[in-house]
Design an enzyme around this catalytic site. Structure first.
Site, PDB file in Angstrom:
ATOM      1  N   ALA A  67       0.924  -1.477   0.132  1.00 15.46           N
ATOM      2  CA  ALA A  67       0.259   0.059   0.131  1.00 15.46           C
ATOM      3  C   ALA A  67       1.107   1.026   0.187  1.00 15.46           C
ATOM      4  CB  ALA A  67      -0.564  -0.607   0.998  1.00 15.46           C
ATOM      5  N   GLY A 110       0.523  -5.349   0.633  1.00 15.67           N
ATOM      6  CA  GLY A 110      -0.258  -5.041  -0.292  1.00 15.67           C
ATOM      7  C   GLY A 110       0.029  -5.514  -1.276  1.00 15.67           C
ATOM      8  N   GLU A 113      -0.287  -9.067  -0.071  1.00 17.44           N
ATOM      9  CA  GLU A 113      -2.097  -9.286  -1.195  1.00 17.44           C
ATOM     10  C   GLU A 113      -2.445  -9.484  -1.849  1.00 17.44           C
ATOM     11  OE1 GLU A 113      -2.039  -6.001   2.577  1.00 17.44           O
ATOM     12  OE2 GLU A 113      -2.947  -7.415   4.028  1.00 17.44           O
ATOM     13  N   GLU A 133       3.853  -5.228   7.850  1.00 19.68           N
ATOM     14  CA  GLU A 133       3.499  -4.200   8.370  1.00 19.68           C
ATOM     15  C   GLU A 133       4.154  -3.727   9.697  1.00 19.68           C
ATOM     16  OE1 GLU A 133       2.295  -6.625   6.046  1.00 19.68           O
ATOM     17  OE2 GLU A 133       0.909  -5.246   5.442  1.00 19.68           O
TER      18      GLU A 133
HETATM   19  N1  CAA Z   1       4.642   3.254  -0.652  1.00 24.37           N
HETATM   20  C1  CAA Z   1       4.966   4.709  -0.903  1.00 24.37           C
HETATM   21  N2  CAA Z   1       5.827   4.695  -1.453  1.00 24.37           N
HETATM   22  C2  CAA Z   1       7.323   3.349  -1.355  1.00 24.37           C
HETATM   23  C3  CAA Z   1       6.481   1.915  -0.909  1.00 24.37           C
HETATM   24  C4  CAA Z   1       5.486   2.547  -0.353  1.00 24.37           C
HETATM   25  N3  CAA Z   1       5.145   0.832  -0.183  1.00 24.37           N
HETATM   26  N4  CAA Z   1       7.896   1.673  -1.333  1.00 24.37           N
HETATM   27  C5  CAA Z   1       8.287   2.051  -2.094  1.00 24.37           C
HETATM   28  N5  CAA Z   1       8.231   3.667  -2.328  1.00 24.37           N
HETATM   29  C6  CAA Z   1       8.925   4.489  -2.871  1.00 24.37           C
HETATM   30  C7  CAA Z   1      10.000   4.631  -1.855  1.00 24.37           C
HETATM   31  O1  CAA Z   1      10.165   5.648  -1.294  1.00 24.37           O
HETATM   32  C8  CAA Z   1      11.040   5.343  -3.198  1.00 24.37           C
HETATM   33  O2  CAA Z   1      10.298   6.523  -3.602  1.00 24.37           O
HETATM   34  P1  CAA Z   1      11.305   8.319  -3.484  1.00 24.37           P
HETATM   35  O3  CAA Z   1      12.263   7.956  -4.688  1.00 24.37           O
HETATM   36  O4  CAA Z   1      10.675   9.060  -3.742  1.00 24.37           O
HETATM   37  O5  CAA Z   1      11.947   7.748  -2.331  1.00 24.37           O
HETATM   38  C9  CAA Z   1      10.277   4.973  -4.183  1.00 24.37           C
HETATM   39  O6  CAA Z   1       9.704   3.741  -4.291  1.00 24.37           O
HETATM   40  C10 CAA Z   1      11.839   3.743  -4.441  1.00 24.37           C
HETATM   41  O7  CAA Z   1      12.234   3.223  -3.574  1.00 24.37           O
HETATM   42  P2  CAA Z   1      12.736   2.534  -2.639  1.00 24.37           P
HETATM   43  O8  CAA Z   1      14.306   4.274  -3.142  1.00 24.37           O
HETATM   44  O9  CAA Z   1      13.235   2.284  -1.185  1.00 24.37           O
HETATM   45  O10 CAA Z   1      13.985   1.496  -3.093  1.00 24.37           O
HETATM   46  P3  CAA Z   1      14.727  -0.112  -2.744  1.00 24.37           P
HETATM   47  O11 CAA Z   1      15.464  -0.716  -4.480  1.00 24.37           O
HETATM   48  O12 CAA Z   1      15.898   1.068  -1.925  1.00 24.37           O
HETATM   49  O13 CAA Z   1      14.007  -0.589  -2.058  1.00 24.37           O
HETATM   50  C11 CAA Z   1      12.112  -1.473  -1.004  1.00 24.37           C
HETATM   51  C12 CAA Z   1      12.931  -1.675  -2.228  1.00 24.37           C
HETATM   52  C13 CAA Z   1      13.099  -2.618   0.316  1.00 24.37           C
HETATM   53  C14 CAA Z   1      11.022  -2.621  -1.488  1.00 24.37           C
HETATM   54  C15 CAA Z   1      11.534  -0.377  -0.042  1.00 24.37           C
HETATM   55  O14 CAA Z   1      11.375   0.314  -0.943  1.00 24.37           O
HETATM   56  C16 CAA Z   1      10.544  -0.527   0.905  1.00 24.37           C
HETATM   57  O15 CAA Z   1      11.066  -1.196   2.134  1.00 24.37           O
HETATM   58  N6  CAA Z   1       9.572  -0.780   0.386  1.00 24.37           N
HETATM   59  C17 CAA Z   1       8.327  -0.885   1.493  1.00 24.37           C
HETATM   60  C18 CAA Z   1       7.667  -2.456   1.490  1.00 24.37           C
HETATM   61  C19 CAA Z   1       6.908  -1.721   2.846  1.00 24.37           C
HETATM   62  O16 CAA Z   1       6.932  -1.708   3.902  1.00 24.37           O
HETATM   63  N7  CAA Z   1       5.399  -2.602   2.396  1.00 24.37           N
HETATM   64  C20 CAA Z   1       4.379  -2.534   3.237  1.00 24.37           C
HETATM   65  C21 CAA Z   1       3.426  -1.704   2.638  1.00 24.37           C
HETATM   66  S1  CAA Z   1       2.052  -1.703   4.290  1.00 24.37           S
HETATM   67  C22 CAA Z   1       1.108  -1.748   3.253  1.00 24.37           C
HETATM   68  O17 CAA Z   1       1.045  -2.736   2.153  1.00 24.37           O
HETATM   69  C23 CAA Z   1      -0.599  -2.494   4.302  1.00 24.37           C
HETATM   70  C24 CAA Z   1      -1.285  -3.120   4.131  1.00 24.37           C
HETATM   71  O18 CAA Z   1      -1.719  -4.423   4.222  1.00 24.37           O
HETATM   72  C25 CAA Z   1      -2.346  -3.111   2.824  1.00 24.37           C
END
Ligand code: CAA
Length: 257
Positions: A67, A110, A113, A133
């Site tokens: 998400a 998400g 999911e 999460e």
């Molecule tokens: N939401 C918003 N933005 C996101 C995102 C997310 N879930 N995942 C990545 N991005 C964005 C980053 O913020 C970044 O944006 P900027 O360039 O503006 O800074 C861009 O995408 C590229 O990401 P990274 O620079 O972080 O890329 P990376 O290769 O270094 O890392 C990653 C990749 C490990 C996937 C890392 O992006 C990450 O940890 N993302 C979040 C993963 C996460 O926690 N997902 C769960 C979300 S909560 C959820 O989904 C709730 C639910 O149950 C529905």
């Protein structure tokens, strides 16, 4: 030109629709606008007589990284509750036509999911799944705890939910979460969708409905439900055609009715 900003849609083969999540700068984070477009595309293809199977995919690097954290970070309880946050994600499970997820790269939160809501998951060896999460101070909200528990059991569901650790495509296959690993995952998903689209659409949709009942009911009720649907199919043209074609040693021509 597409009517969508966050997804791409196409018809790469007869009867097959492809939906590509397309927010590359955010690793396909599932924002509300993206999800509205996804739901719109799913409903349109479901209503389209020319489509009999669908594939959802992302990019090499990310199926979807979850998400959209930036969108939800300032939400409060009353906003989440009143606006039924994530409730519209459930539309996908109302779709009658089969949906295959072709997963490469990150399928986190998400994203994981969304893949699990699809009917079949094929994963590239590079796929990285997880429900991280817990690292954000919350829990999965798009079905993660329930769908992993039902498929993989309590111990694995607990481990993944409470540690937030990533898991590999090979682990996902070993738990029955993913059908198989493919190093050309989109081609294989499209080939599988093409195979499904070559069957009687009414039988395919009946089969999907029957398998899904297995997750909602007891075995006795499920067996009864299956038999009732099976009986009902004897009222279709495609049952007559399929069995006549077998007896006459020719290929069936489906009318999908
Ligand atoms: N939401 C918003 N933005 C996101 C995102 C997310 N879930 N995942 C990545 N991005 C964005 C980053 O913020 C970044 O944006 P900027 O360039 O503006 O800074 C861009 O995408 C590229 O990401 P990274 O620079 O972080 O890329 P990376 O290769 O270094 O890392 C990653 C990749 C490990 C996937 C890392 O992006 C990450 O940890 N993302 C979040 C993963 C996460 O926690 N997902 C769960 C979300 S909560 C959820 O989904 C709730 C639910 O149950 C529905």
């Amino acid at each position: 030109t597409s009517q969508y900003q966050n997804i791409l849609t196409s018809r790469p083969a007869d009867g097959v629709a492809l939906i590509t999540l397309n927010r590359p700068k955010a690793l396909n984070a599932l924002s509300s606008p993206l999800y509205e477009e996804l739901n719109h595309a799913l409903a349109s293809f479901d209503a389209d007589e020319g489509i009999r199977a669908m594939v959802i995919t992302g990019s090499e690097k990310a199926f979807a990284a979850g998400a959209d954290i930036k969108e939800m970070k300032d939400k409060d309880f009353s906003d989440a509750f009143k606006n039924r946050f994530l409730e519209n994600w459930a539309l996908l499970s109302q779709i009658r036509k089969p949906i295959i997820a072709a997963v490469s790269g990150y399928a986190l939160g998400g994203g994981c999911e969304l893949a699990m809501m699809c009917d079949i998951i094929l994963a590239s060896p590079t796929a990285v799944f997880g429900q991280p999460e817990i690292n954000l101070g919350v829990i999965p909200g798009g079905g993660g705890t329930q769908r992993i528990a039902r498929v993989a059991g309590k111990s694995i569901a607990m481990e993944l939910t409470l540690t937030g650790r990533n898991f590999t495509a090979a682990e996902a296959v070993s738990w029955g979460l993913v059908s198989r690993i493919s190093d050309k995952v989109l081609d294989d998903a499209l080939a599988m969708a093409t195979t499904i689209a070559s069957k009687s659409a009414i039988a395919v949709q009946a089969g999907k409905e029957a398998v899904n009942v297995a997750y909602e009911t007891s075995l006795t009720e499920g067996l009864r439900y299956e038999r009732r649907i099976f009986h009902g199919l004897f009222a279709t043209r495609d049952q007559k055609e399929g069995m006549a074609a077998f007896a006459e040693k020719r290929k069936a021509t489906w009318s999908h009715s």
